[in-house]
Motif scaffolding. Structure first.
Motif, short mmCIF file in Angstrom:
data_model
loop_
_atom_site.label_atom_id
_atom_site.label_comp_id
_atom_site.label_asym_id
_atom_site.label_seq_id
_atom_site.Cartn_x
_atom_site.Cartn_y
_atom_site.Cartn_z
N TYR A 121 7.25 -8.32 7.46
CA TYR A 121 6.47 -8.47 6.23
C TYR A 121 5.23 -7.57 6.20
CZ TYR A 121 2.75 -11.22 8.43
OH TYR A 121 1.67 -11.63 9.20
N LYS A 122 4.81 -7.07 7.37
CA LYS A 122 3.60 -6.26 7.39
C LYS A 122 3.80 -4.89 6.74
CE LYS A 122 1.41 -8.70 11.18
NZ LYS A 122 0.91 -8.68 12.56
N LEU A 123 5.06 -4.48 6.59
CA LEU A 123 5.31 -3.27 5.79
C LEU A 123 4.93 -3.54 4.34
CD1 LEU A 123 6.46 -0.34 5.93
CD2 LEU A 123 8.64 -1.31 5.18
N GLY A 124 5.21 -4.76 3.87
CA GLY A 124 4.79 -5.16 2.54
C GLY A 124 3.28 -5.21 2.42
N VAL A 125 2.62 -5.65 3.49
CA VAL A 125 1.15 -5.66 3.51
C VAL A 125 0.63 -4.23 3.38
CG1 VAL A 125 -0.89 -6.19 4.90
CG2 VAL A 125 1.05 -7.77 4.89
N ARG A 126 1.23 -3.33 4.15
CA ARG A 126 0.80 -1.92 4.15
C ARG A 126 0.90 -1.31 2.76
NH1 ARG A 126 -0.59 2.43 3.44
NH2 ARG A 126 -0.56 4.28 4.78
N PHE A 127 1.96 -1.64 2.03
CA PHE A 127 2.18 -1.05 0.71
C PHE A 127 1.76 -1.98 -0.43
CE2 PHE A 127 4.73 1.72 3.31
CZ PHE A 127 4.62 2.94 2.68
N GLU A 128 1.21 -3.13 -0.06
CA GLU A 128 0.76 -4.11 -1.05
C GLU A 128 1.87 -4.43 -2.04
OE1 GLU A 128 -2.62 -1.88 -2.51
OE2 GLU A 128 -3.98 -3.03 -1.23
N ALA A 129 3.06 -4.64 -1.50
CA ALA A 129 4.23 -4.90 -2.34
C ALA A 129 5.18 -5.86 -1.62
CB ALA A 129 4.96 -3.60 -2.66
N GLU A 130 5.45 -7.01 -2.24
CA GLU A 130 6.32 -8.02 -1.64
C GLU A 130 7.72 -7.48 -1.36
OE1 GLU A 130 5.91 -10.99 -0.59
OE2 GLU A 130 4.18 -11.90 -1.57
N ASP A 131 8.21 -6.62 -2.25
CA ASP A 131 9.59 -6.18 -2.15
C ASP A 131 9.79 -4.94 -1.28
OD1 ASP A 131 8.35 -4.36 -3.82
OD2 ASP A 131 9.92 -4.37 -5.35
N MET A 132 8.73 -4.46 -0.63
CA MET A 132 8.86 -3.22 0.14
C MET A 132 9.79 -3.38 1.33
SD MET A 132 8.13 -0.10 0.12
CE MET A 132 8.39 1.26 1.26
#
Length: 222
Positions: A121-132
């Motif tokens: 989920y931290k990839l989503g944090v990095r891109f500020e996007a839940e679906d990343m």
């Protein structure tokens, strides 16, 4: 095959959905040479060592070739090297060409391919996007990890010289498909048995596939 960018970063706290998350996914290019050690690069750390870092995930590599795809998918984002949390932004080494157990010399160091990167989920944090995370996995542009077999200095621009390549074993792309596929064919099962024979593949992955094979057998016999 070479290193385009060498990227490091230390864990930081960020706010995600109203709570503090500590993550080391933010990486930035640095000038070399940098010492590549058994567990990481000098100047680089992971936040959660239960799922990141360690001997089998000492170095994360991501192909520069994938950046063009993501710039089209994410047109409003600046995407410098290191954007996906990779330590090495590479050129000439794609997932369908890299195999579990392939070995390379980089600068004064030597490495071996151990596994693909599965995003958390931290990839989503990095891109500020839940679906990343979902987008990243669906793209099949995931990158891969090295273990370090010989410590040494490396730099951006270093060539990645093959030491041992076996195209008859499992590529990173094939490995990912085995992970994603819900119902394996007999050919898939043959590949999985080959995975069990690879000393560079971490035991937790062997256990994962063993468990799934057992479940598949039980389902077939029920």
């Amino acid at each position: 095959m070479k290193i385009i960018s060498l990227n490091v970063g230390l864990p930081r706290d960020v706010i995600w959905h109203g709570r503090t998350v500590t993550t080391g996914i933010y990486k930035y290019p640095v000038e070399g040479p940098v010492a590549l050690r058994k567990l990481n690069l000098d100047g680089d750390r992971q936040a959660d060592l239960t799922v990141h870092g360690g001997e089998h995930k000492a170095v994360y590599c991501y192909p520069i070739e994938h950046y063009a795809y993501w710039r089209k998918k994410l047109p409003n984002r600046d995407l410098p090297s290191g954007s996906f949390g990779e330590n090495l932004t590479t050129e000439g080494l794609l997932e369908n060409e890299v195999h579990i157990g392939d070995q390379f010399a980089i600068g004064a160091a030597e490495v071996i391919v151990t596994q693909p990167r599965l995003p958390c989920y931290k990839l989503g944090v990095r891109f500020e996007a839940e679906d990343m995370v979902k987008k990243f996995l669906a793209s099949r542009r995931i990158g891969f990890y090295f273990a370090v077999t010989k410590e040494g200095q490396i730099s951006a621009g270093n060539k990645m010289k093959p030491l041992a390549i076996d195209p008859n074993v499992i590529s990173i792309a094939e490995f990912l498909e085995l992970y994603i596929t819900k119902n394996w064919t007999s050919a898939d099962i043959t590949k999985i048995h080959r995975l069990f024979e690879l000393p560079s593949l971490p035991n937790d992955w062997k256990h994962y596939f063993h468990e799934r094979l057992q479940e598949a057998r039980l389902a077939t016999n029920s």
